[in-house]
Scaffold this motif. Sequence first.
Motif, PDB file in Angstrom:
ATOM      1  N   LEU A 164       0.836  -1.070   0.005  1.00 42.34           N
ATOM      2  CA  LEU A 164      -0.056  -0.032  -0.042  1.00 42.34           C
ATOM      3  C   LEU A 164       0.908   1.256   0.149  1.00 42.34           C
ATOM      4  CD1 LEU A 164      -2.643  -1.050   2.575  1.00 42.34           C
ATOM      5  CD2 LEU A 164      -2.800  -1.104   0.236  1.00 42.34           C
ATOM      6  N   HIS A 165       0.704   2.202  -0.955  1.00 37.09           N
ATOM      7  CA  HIS A 165       1.362   3.499  -0.985  1.00 37.09           C
ATOM      8  C   HIS A 165       0.282   4.362  -0.253  1.00 37.09           C
ATOM      9  CE1 HIS A 165       4.192   1.860  -3.673  1.00 37.09           C
ATOM     10  NE2 HIS A 165       3.453   1.623  -4.776  1.00 37.09           N
ATOM     11  N   ILE A 166       0.719   5.175   0.641  1.00 36.39           N
ATOM     12  CA  ILE A 166       0.015   6.209   1.500  1.00 36.39           C
ATOM     13  C   ILE A 166       0.337   7.625   1.383  1.00 36.39           C
ATOM     14  CG2 ILE A 166      -0.890   6.685   3.994  1.00 36.39           C
ATOM     15  CD1 ILE A 166      -0.182   3.801   4.719  1.00 36.39           C
ATOM     16  N   ALA A 167      -0.413   8.364   0.784  1.00 37.42           N
ATOM     17  CA  ALA A 167      -0.373   9.695   0.529  1.00 37.42           C
ATOM     18  C   ALA A 167      -0.440  10.543   1.924  1.00 37.42           C
ATOM     19  CB  ALA A 167      -1.052  10.277  -0.074  1.00 37.42           C
ATOM     20  N   CYS A 168       0.456  11.068   2.560  1.00 41.27           N
ATOM     21  CA  CYS A 168       0.644  11.723   3.826  1.00 41.27           C
ATOM     22  C   CYS A 168      -0.342  12.889   3.980  1.00 41.27           C
ATOM     23  CB  CYS A 168       1.810  11.838   4.424  1.00 41.27           C
ATOM     24  SG  CYS A 168       3.001  10.369   4.447  1.00 41.27           S
ATOM     25  N   GLU A 169      -0.589  13.486   3.015  1.00 41.15           N
ATOM     26  CA  GLU A 169      -1.550  14.867   2.982  1.00 41.15           C
ATOM     27  C   GLU A 169      -2.767  14.393   2.227  1.00 41.15           C
ATOM     28  OE1 GLU A 169      -0.922  17.084   4.861  1.00 41.15           O
ATOM     29  OE2 GLU A 169       0.996  16.341   5.696  1.00 41.15           O
ATOM     30  N   ASP A 170      -3.366  13.085   2.069  1.00 47.25           N
ATOM     31  CA  ASP A 170      -4.352  12.975   1.453  1.00 47.25           C
ATOM     32  C   ASP A 170      -5.719  13.487   2.021  1.00 47.25           C
ATOM     33  OD1 ASP A 170      -6.496  11.424   0.438  1.00 47.25           O
ATOM     34  OD2 ASP A 170      -5.413   9.618   0.062  1.00 47.25           O
ATOM     35  N   GLN A 171      -6.528  14.149   1.033  1.00 47.15           N
ATOM     36  CA  GLN A 171      -7.351  15.072   1.311  1.00 47.15           C
ATOM     37  C   GLN A 171      -8.511  14.062   1.839  1.00 47.15           C
ATOM     38  OE1 GLN A 171      -5.803  15.048  -1.160  1.00 47.15           O
ATOM     39  NE2 GLN A 171      -7.063  16.371  -2.827  1.00 47.15           N
ATOM     40  N   PHE A 172      -8.552  12.826   1.506  1.00 45.00           N
ATOM     41  CA  PHE A 172      -9.667  11.814   1.481  1.00 45.00           C
ATOM     42  C   PHE A 172      -9.436  10.790   2.543  1.00 45.00           C
ATOM     43  CE2 PHE A 172      -9.944  13.481  -2.895  1.00 45.00           C
ATOM     44  CZ  PHE A 172     -10.734  14.400  -2.793  1.00 45.00           C
ATOM     45  N   VAL A 173      -8.194  10.772   3.059  1.00 47.67           N
ATOM     46  CA  VAL A 173      -7.645   9.765   4.014  1.00 47.67           C
ATOM     47  C   VAL A 173      -6.949  10.511   5.263  1.00 47.67           C
ATOM     48  CG1 VAL A 173      -6.478   7.730   4.699  1.00 47.67           C
ATOM     49  CG2 VAL A 173      -7.556   7.880   2.054  1.00 47.67           C
ATOM     50  N   SER A 174      -7.865  10.612   6.481  1.00 50.04           N
ATOM     51  CA  SER A 174      -7.350  11.539   7.393  1.00 50.04           C
ATOM     52  C   SER A 174      -6.139  11.187   7.940  1.00 50.04           C
ATOM     53  CB  SER A 174      -8.427  11.669   8.506  1.00 50.04           C
ATOM     54  OG  SER A 174      -8.453  10.489   9.360  1.00 50.04           O
ATOM     55  N   ALA A 175      -5.143  11.799   8.807  1.00 51.56           N
ATOM     56  CA  ALA A 175      -4.077  11.304   9.434  1.00 51.56           C
ATOM     57  C   ALA A 175      -4.547  10.355  10.435  1.00 51.56           C
ATOM     58  CB  ALA A 175      -3.428  12.497  10.278  1.00 51.56           C
ATOM     59  N   ASP A 195       4.935   5.253   2.939  1.00 55.32           N
ATOM     60  CA  ASP A 195       4.541   6.472   3.251  1.00 55.32           C
ATOM     61  C   ASP A 195       5.109   7.573   2.319  1.00 55.32           C
ATOM     62  OD1 ASP A 195       2.652   6.074   5.461  1.00 55.32           O
ATOM     63  OD2 ASP A 195       4.466   6.015   6.787  1.00 55.32           O
ATOM     64  N   TYR A 196       4.475   8.687   1.752  1.00 53.96           N
ATOM     65  CA  TYR A 196       4.834   9.805   0.898  1.00 53.96           C
ATOM     66  C   TYR A 196       4.517  10.885   1.631  1.00 53.96           C
ATOM     67  CZ  TYR A 196       5.411   5.810  -2.221  1.00 53.96           C
ATOM     68  OH  TYR A 196       5.789   4.464  -2.753  1.00 53.96           O
ATOM     69  N   PRO A 197       5.737  11.564   2.369  1.00 53.15           N
ATOM     70  CA  PRO A 197       5.156  12.779   3.040  1.00 53.15           C
ATOM     71  C   PRO A 197       4.884  13.909   2.274  1.00 53.15           C
ATOM     72  CG  PRO A 197       7.225  11.604   3.879  1.00 53.15           C
ATOM     73  CD  PRO A 197       6.735  10.780   2.768  1.00 53.15           C
ATOM     74  N   GLY A 198       4.060  14.726   2.601  1.00 54.84           N
ATOM     75  CA  GLY A 198       3.682  15.891   1.624  1.00 54.84           C
ATOM     76  C   GLY A 198       2.865  15.626   0.501  1.00 54.84           C
ATOM     77  N   MET A 199       2.673  14.247   0.104  1.00 48.50           N
ATOM     78  CA  MET A 199       1.928  13.915  -1.150  1.00 48.50           C
ATOM     79  C   MET A 199       0.212  14.023  -0.757  1.00 48.50           C
ATOM     80  SD  MET A 199       3.896  13.904  -3.793  1.00 48.50           S
ATOM     81  CE  MET A 199       4.464  15.462  -3.014  1.00 48.50           C
ATOM     82  N   PRO A 200      -0.433  14.711  -1.784  1.00 50.77           N
ATOM     83  CA  PRO A 200      -1.830  14.531  -1.737  1.00 50.77           C
ATOM     84  C   PRO A 200      -2.430  13.386  -2.447  1.00 50.77           C
ATOM     85  CG  PRO A 200      -1.130  15.914  -3.544  1.00 50.77           C
ATOM     86  CD  PRO A 200       0.056  15.289  -2.884  1.00 50.77           C
ATOM     87  N   HIS A 201      -3.862  13.128  -2.361  1.00 55.99           N
ATOM     88  CA  HIS A 201      -4.297  12.111  -2.996  1.00 55.99           C
ATOM     89  C   HIS A 201      -4.131  12.161  -4.611  1.00 55.99           C
ATOM     90  CE1 HIS A 201      -7.650   9.003  -2.816  1.00 55.99           C
ATOM     91  NE2 HIS A 201      -7.840   9.544  -4.211  1.00 55.99           N
TER      92      HIS A 201
END
Length: 232
Positions: A164-175, A195-201
């Motif tokens: 799983l690749h996780i976008a750390c600033e994902d606007q649809f998946v909260s912290a 994890d991908y710090p700073g990355m959005p969905h």
Amino acid sequence: MSEAVQIASIKDDGAIPVYVARPAAAPKGAIIVIPEIFGVNPGIRQKCDKWAANGYLAVAPDIFWRFAAGVELDPDIEAQLNQAFGYFQQYDPADGVYDIESTIRWIRQDAGAIKVGCAGYCLGGRLAYMAAARTDVDASVGYYGVMIDTMLDEAHRIANPLMLHIACEDQFVSAQAQAAVHAGLDGHPRVTLYDYPGMPHGFAAEMGDRRHAAEAELADARTEAFLAEHLA
């Protein structure tokens, strides 16, 4: 070579439209490319074509075929983005698992005894997780999958490798949701999380405003290595 075909649904509720990209030689494996909420649009077809160029049979099922067959949406156009959100609300992800299982069966019948993996994005990322838990797909990859934190009770069913690749600033998946995924899956012997710090969905989209090239290329390289290992 690419073509549009239809495959039988194992639910016996119709035929699933799929985009198929075939390699020049015998495939070294198969990849099911599970779309976002925007249909089998040019970006998804490009992902399939890239897999075919790398020697894989690539198949993208139209996951919205039951109520919006053939729809292709552009996430950079607000009206089409909102249309996609409406389809997401209408969609039953359990049907997506049936469609993935139908696609696995078709691939194995059409291409012979090759291993089958999947790579899904957004809603498709959630379906990749569900496929890992509910089907015999040989390996799965999910990019910024939504609502996985609500399905962690299925993690014990994951029998084959999952990334799983996780976008750390994902606007649809909260912290908080991301933390729950880590808590639920970090110790799983068959699961790998990045994890991908700073990355959005949507950062790994093939084209458009959402794409972040460096991080997309990193995630895709990890995916390619992972699937090459487990589909060999």
